[in-house]
Design a protein around this motif. Sequence first.
Motif, PDB file in Angstrom:
ATOM      1  N   LYS A   1      -2.948   5.458  -4.434  1.00 21.57           N
ATOM      2  CA  LYS A   1      -2.458   4.351  -3.625  1.00 21.57           C
ATOM      3  C   LYS A   1      -2.230   3.184  -4.583  1.00 21.57           C
ATOM      4  O   LYS A   1      -3.030   2.942  -5.488  1.00 21.57           O
ATOM      5  CB  LYS A   1      -3.446   3.989  -2.528  1.00 21.57           C
ATOM      6  CG  LYS A   1      -3.632   5.140  -1.529  1.00 21.57           C
ATOM      7  CD  LYS A   1      -4.431   4.773  -0.295  1.00 21.57           C
ATOM      8  CE  LYS A   1      -4.501   5.987   0.652  1.00 21.57           C
ATOM      9  NZ  LYS A   1      -5.237   5.684   1.908  1.00 21.57           N
ATOM     10  N   SER A   2      -1.129   2.520  -4.409  1.00 23.97           N
ATOM     11  CA  SER A   2      -0.748   1.482  -5.365  1.00 23.97           C
ATOM     12  C   SER A   2      -0.190   0.285  -4.621  1.00 23.97           C
ATOM     13  O   SER A   2       0.180   0.370  -3.445  1.00 23.97           O
ATOM     14  CB  SER A   2       0.284   2.023  -6.364  1.00 23.97           C
ATOM     15  OG  SER A   2       1.469   2.439  -5.687  1.00 23.97           O
ATOM     16  N   TYR A   3      -0.144  -0.832  -5.318  1.00 23.22           N
ATOM     17  CA  TYR A   3       0.487  -2.013  -4.737  1.00 23.22           C
ATOM     18  C   TYR A   3       1.349  -2.709  -5.782  1.00 23.22           C
ATOM     19  O   TYR A   3       1.141  -2.569  -6.991  1.00 23.22           O
ATOM     20  CB  TYR A   3      -0.544  -2.975  -4.144  1.00 23.22           C
ATOM     21  CG  TYR A   3      -1.492  -3.627  -5.135  1.00 23.22           C
ATOM     22  CD1 TYR A   3      -1.139  -4.770  -5.850  1.00 23.22           C
ATOM     23  CD2 TYR A   3      -2.766  -3.100  -5.333  1.00 23.22           C
ATOM     24  CE1 TYR A   3      -2.019  -5.363  -6.734  1.00 23.22           C
ATOM     25  CE2 TYR A   3      -3.648  -3.683  -6.223  1.00 23.22           C
ATOM     26  CZ  TYR A   3      -3.276  -4.819  -6.928  1.00 23.22           C
ATOM     27  OH  TYR A   3      -4.143  -5.399  -7.818  1.00 23.22           O
ATOM     28  N   GLN A   4       2.315  -3.430  -5.279  1.00 26.69           N
ATOM     29  CA  GLN A   4       3.233  -4.198  -6.122  1.00 26.69           C
ATOM     30  C   GLN A   4       3.507  -5.514  -5.424  1.00 26.69           C
ATOM     31  O   GLN A   4       3.815  -5.536  -4.233  1.00 26.69           O
ATOM     32  CB  GLN A   4       4.531  -3.418  -6.327  1.00 26.69           C
ATOM     33  CG  GLN A   4       5.608  -4.152  -7.108  1.00 26.69           C
ATOM     34  CD  GLN A   4       6.842  -3.290  -7.299  1.00 26.69           C
ATOM     35  OE1 GLN A   4       6.813  -2.283  -7.992  1.00 26.69           O
ATOM     36  NE2 GLN A   4       7.928  -3.669  -6.657  1.00 26.69           N
ATOM     37  N   GLU A   5       3.382  -6.618  -6.150  1.00 28.55           N
ATOM     38  CA  GLU A   5       3.588  -7.944  -5.569  1.00 28.55           C
ATOM     39  C   GLU A   5       4.575  -8.730  -6.412  1.00 28.55           C
ATOM     40  O   GLU A   5       4.489  -8.750  -7.646  1.00 28.55           O
ATOM     41  CB  GLU A   5       2.267  -8.705  -5.482  1.00 28.55           C
ATOM     42  CG  GLU A   5       1.242  -8.074  -4.545  1.00 28.55           C
ATOM     43  CD  GLU A   5      -0.077  -8.824  -4.541  1.00 28.55           C
ATOM     44  OE1 GLU A   5      -0.301  -9.648  -5.460  1.00 28.55           O
ATOM     45  OE2 GLU A   5      -0.882  -8.607  -3.622  1.00 28.55           O
ATOM     46  N   ILE A   6       5.498  -9.379  -5.726  1.00 23.49           N
ATOM     47  CA  ILE A   6       6.468 -10.259  -6.383  1.00 23.49           C
ATOM     48  C   ILE A   6       6.449 -11.594  -5.659  1.00 23.49           C
ATOM     49  O   ILE A   6       6.613 -11.654  -4.435  1.00 23.49           O
ATOM     50  CB  ILE A   6       7.889  -9.670  -6.339  1.00 23.49           C
ATOM     51  CG1 ILE A   6       7.947  -8.338  -7.072  1.00 23.49           C
ATOM     52  CG2 ILE A   6       8.896 -10.652  -6.936  1.00 23.49           C
ATOM     53  CD1 ILE A   6       9.276  -7.628  -6.914  1.00 23.49           C
ATOM     54  N   ASP A   7       6.241 -12.658  -6.411  1.00 22.77           N
ATOM     55  CA  ASP A   7       6.294 -14.015  -5.858  1.00 22.77           C
ATOM     56  C   ASP A   7       7.347 -14.792  -6.632  1.00 22.77           C
ATOM     57  O   ASP A   7       7.227 -14.997  -7.843  1.00 22.77           O
ATOM     58  CB  ASP A   7       4.936 -14.714  -5.978  1.00 22.77           C
ATOM     59  CG  ASP A   7       3.874 -14.061  -5.112  1.00 22.77           C
ATOM     60  OD1 ASP A   7       4.162 -13.789  -3.943  1.00 22.77           O
ATOM     61  OD2 ASP A   7       2.761 -13.816  -5.619  1.00 22.77           O
TER      62      ASP A   7
ATOM     63  N   ASN B   1       0.842  -1.191   0.000  1.00 30.01           N
ATOM     64  CA  ASN B   1       0.000   0.000   0.000  1.00 30.01           C
ATOM     65  C   ASN B   1       0.880   1.246   0.000  1.00 30.01           C
ATOM     66  O   ASN B   1       1.176   1.814   1.041  1.00 30.01           O
ATOM     67  CB  ASN B   1      -0.926   0.000   1.225  1.00 30.01           C
ATOM     68  CG  ASN B   1      -1.937   1.127   1.181  1.00 30.01           C
ATOM     69  OD1 ASN B   1      -2.362   1.557   0.116  1.00 30.01           O
ATOM     70  ND2 ASN B   1      -2.310   1.615   2.356  1.00 30.01           N
ATOM     71  N   ARG B   2       1.293   1.636  -1.192  1.00 29.84           N
ATOM     72  CA  ARG B   2       2.119   2.828  -1.351  1.00 29.84           C
ATOM     73  C   ARG B   2       1.211   4.048  -1.551  1.00 29.84           C
ATOM     74  O   ARG B   2       0.295   4.028  -2.389  1.00 29.84           O
ATOM     75  CB  ARG B   2       3.061   2.658  -2.542  1.00 29.84           C
ATOM     76  CG  ARG B   2       4.008   3.822  -2.751  1.00 29.84           C
ATOM     77  CD  ARG B   2       4.985   3.509  -3.878  1.00 29.84           C
ATOM     78  NE  ARG B   2       5.870   4.632  -4.139  1.00 29.84           N
ATOM     79  CZ  ARG B   2       6.812   4.637  -5.097  1.00 29.84           C
ATOM     80  NH1 ARG B   2       6.992   3.552  -5.851  1.00 29.84           N
ATOM     81  NH2 ARG B   2       7.581   5.686  -5.288  1.00 29.84           N
ATOM     82  N   ILE B   3       1.442   5.101  -0.799  1.00 30.52           N
ATOM     83  CA  ILE B   3       0.571   6.276  -0.764  1.00 30.52           C
ATOM     84  C   ILE B   3       1.363   7.477  -1.285  1.00 30.52           C
ATOM     85  O   ILE B   3       2.423   7.801  -0.752  1.00 30.52           O
ATOM     86  CB  ILE B   3       0.092   6.551   0.671  1.00 30.52           C
ATOM     87  CG1 ILE B   3      -0.558   5.297   1.267  1.00 30.52           C
ATOM     88  CG2 ILE B   3      -0.860   7.724   0.700  1.00 30.52           C
ATOM     89  CD1 ILE B   3      -0.784   5.372   2.769  1.00 30.52           C
ATOM     90  N   ARG B   4       0.844   8.146  -2.325  1.00 31.25           N
ATOM     91  CA  ARG B   4       1.584   9.265  -2.915  1.00 31.25           C
ATOM     92  C   ARG B   4       0.650  10.454  -3.149  1.00 31.25           C
ATOM     93  O   ARG B   4      -0.471  10.297  -3.653  1.00 31.25           O
ATOM     94  CB  ARG B   4       2.236   8.851  -4.233  1.00 31.25           C
ATOM     95  CG  ARG B   4       3.171   9.940  -4.819  1.00 31.25           C
ATOM     96  CD  ARG B   4       3.924   9.432  -6.028  1.00 31.25           C
ATOM     97  NE  ARG B   4       4.786  10.459  -6.602  1.00 31.25           N
ATOM     98  CZ  ARG B   4       6.053  10.677  -6.249  1.00 31.25           C
ATOM     99  NH1 ARG B   4       6.599   9.929  -5.306  1.00 31.25           N
ATOM    100  NH2 ARG B   4       6.775  11.618  -6.827  1.00 31.25           N
ATOM    101  N   ASN B   5       1.134  11.633  -2.773  1.00 25.53           N
ATOM    102  CA  ASN B   5       0.430  12.897  -3.013  1.00 25.53           C
ATOM    103  C   ASN B   5       1.373  13.894  -3.674  1.00 25.53           C
ATOM    104  O   ASN B   5       2.532  14.016  -3.262  1.00 25.53           O
ATOM    105  CB  ASN B   5      -0.080  13.515  -1.705  1.00 25.53           C
ATOM    106  CG  ASN B   5      -1.045  12.615  -0.966  1.00 25.53           C
ATOM    107  OD1 ASN B   5      -0.680  12.026   0.041  1.00 25.53           O
ATOM    108  ND2 ASN B   5      -2.260  12.506  -1.462  1.00 25.53           N
ATOM    109  N   GLU B   6       0.868  14.597  -4.695  1.00 26.59           N
ATOM    110  CA  GLU B   6       1.593  15.674  -5.344  1.00 26.59           C
ATOM    111  C   GLU B   6       0.662  16.887  -5.389  1.00 26.59           C
ATOM    112  O   GLU B   6      -0.437  16.812  -5.961  1.00 26.59           O
ATOM    113  CB  GLU B   6       2.033  15.269  -6.755  1.00 26.59           C
ATOM    114  CG  GLU B   6       2.934  14.046  -6.790  1.00 26.59           C
ATOM    115  CD  GLU B   6       3.274  13.592  -8.201  1.00 26.59           C
ATOM    116  OE1 GLU B   6       3.021  14.393  -9.143  1.00 26.59           O
ATOM    117  OE2 GLU B   6       3.763  12.466  -8.362  1.00 26.59           O
TER     118      GLU B   6
END
Length: 929
Positions: free
Chosen positions: A487-493, A462-467
């Motif tokens: 808000k973004s997510y990134q998954e690596i398996d 849960n990456r949260i970014r504001n500009e």
Amino acid sequence: MRYLLTFAITALLTMAVHSQETETGTIAGKIADKEMRGAPLPFANVLIKGSDKGTTTNLEGLFQIDDLRPGSYFLILSFVGYEQVEIPVSVEPGRVTEIHAELGASAASLDEVVISTVSRKDSEVALLLEQKRAIEIKESIGARELAKLGISDAAKATTRLPGVTSSEASGDIFVRGLGDRYLYTTLNGLPIPSDDVERKNIDLELFSTGIIQSVAISKTYSSSISADQASGNINISTRELAGANELSFGAGAGINTNVAREGIFDNFKVSPNMQNVDLGFYTGGKASEYKLIFQDWKPGTAELPMNYKYNLTAGKRFGQNFEVLFTASQDVDYQYTEGVFREFRANFITDTITDASVYSRTINTTGLATVAYEFNANNNLRANSLLINKLSDNVYEGGRNQEGFIFEETDPNDGLSQFVRDQNTRQTRLWVNQLMGEHRLGDRNVLEWAAGLNLVNADEPNRIRNEVNFNDDVVYLGDTGGYQQRKSYQEIDDYEFNARIQDQLEIFTAEERQLQIDLGGTYRYKERDFISRFLGLEEFSNRSLTPSSIENLTEVFTEENINNGSLEINNTLQPDRYRGNLESAAGFASLNIGWNKLNINAGMRYQKDQLDVVYNVGNIPGRTGTSALSYDNLYPAINLRYALSDRSNLRIAASKTLTLPEFKEVAPFEYVSQTGQVTRGNPSLLASTNYNLDIKYEFFPSAGELLSLTGFYKKIEDPINKVQDRGSAGVFSYFNAGEQAEILGFELESRLEVIRMEDGAAYDFNLDFNASRMWHSQDLKELRNDDGQLLRTFRYKGLTETGLQGASDWIFNGSLNLVVGIENPFMVSLIANYASDKIYALGAPERQTESETFYNDAIVEKGFVTLNAMLRQDLGENWEIKFTGKNLLNPLIERVQDVKPSTTGIETTETVRSYSRGAVLSLGINYNF
């Protein structure tokens, strides 16, 4: 292939029931002359009572007797004209029993004889003996020396070795100027996956010294190891049980001087995700439409941002055949950095942040379980299970001082500056499982095998970014693009299976002649699934919502504004995905020939590598594509050692190796950093072919001393570099920017015992120092079609060649170590490191046809000095107290770029990134039960 490996392992386990012999041990040590105040006693006789096994001491009084069956012996020490001494000695399998005794005119009492039994990989004497006898050029540092120097992890351990440095900018380890992609990391001889999508090798800081037996770097290639390397193989050996029982507990606390500053300590920022962290594990789920509205966008604060750690080790041997060891640790670190970020495109500035601040909280949780079982006198198995959970929380803020300007955001005439906040939580769970066996099939035949199963989950849930754009009077949400409030997510398996098998056969062993053949094979299958998705909130009409301040952005991100149409949920962007597969199968053979003082090891490896990446990403036309690389080659290696004397060797080594691209270097996914810079892969990337030559002279003045000088040369065809690519935003990518690169270098190493306690002094004083000098260059190529038309050039500023990315001209590592007293010793250590300037990313033209004017020059990381210190006091047999100071000089970490605008024609050197990490002061205690 998997079924064949399963069958092979089953067969080996069956053989383990029938063999008869045992793993052997070693007796080694030093004999001193009591009549000469502890001077070495050469040519003394050392004999195993009741047998014909024995030896004599060399000029330094050193001796070693190998291949002894486990059991109890009597060691007879004698010298003409001196009294004979008889010492009871116990030999344990796979260990070195060290003897330190004095002979004189009168017999020595047994309390004057020091006897200790240590693992082969743990003793400083044993490691130097191993280095002296090894065929390849190899350096090691063991757990004993790590403890003595106060070194806390494997990354810092490697920088104690010659030609090794670490980058504060990238976090990579560089060996002889070659970074992450040119290294190969193994754990107990088996490959280990990376914890970070941006790296090929695992972060060595995750390996605390509590789980390390030794760290070794083999700088020359051996055919038994994967050919995917150019600068060497880093192997971490996990620790084994010391003695019959082991139980210890340790704890410590400390503070980072940057964190302790006023206004930081009482307002240390953490992301909202930290509300969902239990015992160092994130449990809050990934970014979703729900979190856009119902989770706060504002960072919280940490209550007491002090570093702390604790560890527990417990082990026991049951009978003579079965042993268990468990060690676990958790450490929490806080760090604060503040500095400058600038970006230049075509020699003109585009982005400026003069107060780029990062609040970092990292929780590392590590557990290692080891089980060893000796089936009978000749077969043993060992199983290791290592779990590492790394949770890092980073809050980045830039532009709070109203000096932030982003090129594509607003017109300067608007009277607005930019503020960016990026809150990112990363959780990496790495689970490594290994099963290893060793079987003596005869007096001269040893079969070793190992298999591993590795699982990695590396997520940004849960990456949260504001500009935003703001001034003293108003705050507007960002204007450009639809995902500036996101808000973004990134998954690596990752899934990986690997195995190796090696049969070592001694054809004959005589006093001055040896012949040995090694045959074996390795297999590795690695699979990665990757997904990244953005979810955003977008205004229906620009600048219609005005938060009261940059601290209260959440007040406009409400369900009410969604319902009334002021805000829209933007979830239309398709997720980015890629799947990567790597399969590597190899067979190898080597012949080791010993003839008098000459030892030659010639090997050949056949290795087939297949790397496939299938991607579906939004930043390329059509989204989908594939990249397939296949390499099927022979990789020869020859290592020669000539013993010039009992105390010196001359070594020559030559080899051919390969450097494969990584998944992230091939998949064209764009990863956006907190500062807004983009790194993307290149599907057209090719592997590099490497040719290596080394010549080394080494001299061992005494058992614990070494002087050496090494010269090396490397030629790399199609070198892979991180390069600044063209684009409206700052973009880095990976290219074969040149046809070939060359490296020529020298390494000087010294380990000196300036004063030794056994020479009659009340203290030990040791000085270690190594220095490396390198000359490196690579051409910058141009690509043209058959008609000579320019397709792409990597030349800029009139340059046709440049240095190698990551390579420093000079590297210095040194340490001072003082030990005072025998009982309850007091130890002091100072460790210093320096690496000169290195290229962080190569330059590139912005306009292909005007490359001398419109270009981006190379970004260079400036050299700096680091200094660490340790004070340690033993209190009785059980207690230990230790004070450590890390990064005491707190140097400025700085990346610079030469800039020459066409409007002025004047070149200046500008800082593009700067910060300091702060000094870390810690106090710790340890209790051994």
